[in-house]
Scaffold this motif. Structure first.
Motif: not given
Length: 283
Positions: A122-123, A145-149, A221-223, A226-230
Motif C-alpha cells: 500500500c502506497s 489480507c494477501s493470498g498467502n496470509v 480490517k487488518s489491511f 495497518n496500511y491504509i489508515q497510515q
C-alpha cells in the motif's frame, strides 16, 4: 521492441510492443521475485519461454515492475541480471506498486494505491511521487489480507480442527493436506508464499459461508488499520487496487470501505493492459 513486465511472486505477465503500441507478443513466466529467487533461477524462468529467449537481443527497452523490488539492493541486483540477458536493452526496474499506480490512477491525480494478490502492499501517490509508510518485511510477518496470509489461515484452521466439517471435506477433495506434502512445499520447494496463496481460491469459492466471511473481513480490517489508515488523508482520496484478491473480493472490499468511510476507486485484476497505454503516452 519494448518489453513491459508486471511480476508478482506467482507469475509474471509479459507484453512486447513496437513504438506505436502495437502488441507483438504476450507471454507469461513464473514470478520473478528477487527476494526469493537467485540469478540462475530467474534466468531459467526466462529461458523457459520461447518468445523471450528468441527476442532477447531484439529488445531495446525493458520496463519491469515486480514484487520484491522495493529496495535499491534488490532493484540493482535484478537490473544487472536483466542487463546481462537483454544485452541491447535499456533496463528500468521498479517495484510493482508503480505498475499499479500507472494502471489505475489518472495522470497527476492523488490516490492511495494498494496491491492484494499473492502478497500485499500500500502506497500514497501524490500525483508525482510514491510515498510508503510501511516497509514490507515479506510474507512471513506481513502481507496482510494477501493470498498467502489467507492460505496460512485456512491451513491453521484445518489442522486446529476449527474448520466446519463440510468445508474440511471439500478442502480435502481439492488439496493435498497431508502434513509431509505441505511441509515439503513450505520448507523444501521454492515460492512457499505462492503455494500458500493457492488456498485463496478455496476461500473465494466459499466466500458466502460464515466461516470464510470471518476470515476475509478479519484480513480486510487488518489491511485498513495497518496500511491504509497510515495516511492521514485516507478518507479524502480514492483507494485503488490491483490483484486477484482485490478483484474477486471487490464486494467485500466495498462493504469494508463503507464501514470505515473510505472511497473505493478502480479495482483491476492485472495492471498490464493499463501499462501499455501509459508507456505509449510517455515514451
Amino acid at each position: 521492441m519494448k518489453l513491459i513486465v508486471d511480476s508478482g511472486s506467482t507469475k509474471a505477465d509479459w507484453i512486447a510492443i513496437d513504438d506505436n503500441g502495437k502488441v507483438l507478443f504476450t507471454t507469461q513466466t513464473l514470478g520473478l521475485n528477487p527476494e526469493i529467487l537467485d540469478g540462475p533461477e530467474i534466468i531459467e524462468r526466462l529461458n523457459d519461454r520461447f518468445d523471450i529467449l528468441q527476442n532477447k537481443k531484439n529488445a531495446t527497452h525493458l520496463f519491469f515492475y515486480g514484487a520484491g523490488c522495493g529496495t535499491d539492493r534488490m532493484k540493482t541486483a535484478l537490473s544487472q541480471i536483466f542487463q546481462d540477458y537483454f544485452v541491447n536493452a535499456i533496463v528500468d526496474v521498479q517495484e510493482d506498486t508503480y505498475a499499479a499506480v500507472y494502471a489505475t490512477t489518472p495522470k497527476g491525480q492523488e490516490a492511495i494505491v494498494s496491491i492484494l494478490g499473492t502478497g500485499s502492499n500500500c502506497s500514497y501517490f501524490d500525483g508525482k511521487v510514491l510515498h510508503q509508510k510501511v516497509q514490507s518485511l515479506g510474507y512471513i510477518v506481513m502481507d496482510d489480507c494477501s493470498g498467502n496470509v489467507f492460505g496460512k489461515e485456512l491451513i491453521r484452521k484445518y489442522y486446529f480442527n476449527k474448520m466446519p466439517k463440510e468445508l474440511a471435506v471439500e478442502l480435502e477433495k481439492e488439496y493435498d493436506v497431508d502434513p509431509d506434502f505441505i511441509k515439503n512445499k513450505l520448507y523444501k520447494e521454492p515460492n512457499p508464499n505462492a503455494y500458500l496463496a493457492t488456498y485463496a481460491k478455496f476461500l473465494i469459492k466459499h466466500k458466502d459461508t460464515e466461516f470464510c466471511r470471518k476470515i476475509i473481513f478479519k484480513g480486510m480490517k487488518s489491511f485498513v488499520k495497518n496500511y491504509i489508515q497510515q495516511f492521514d488523508n485516507c478518507k479524502e482520496v480514492p483507494v485503488h487496487f490491483v490483484g486477484s484478491i482485490a478483484f474477486y473480493l471487490k464486494d467485500e472490499l466495498q462493504e469494508t470501505f463503507n464501514k470505515y468511510e473510505l472511497q473505493l476507486g478502480n479495482v483491476l485484476r492485472r495492471p498490464i493492459d493499463g501499462l501499455i497505454a501509459y508507456h505509449v503516452a510517455n515514451q
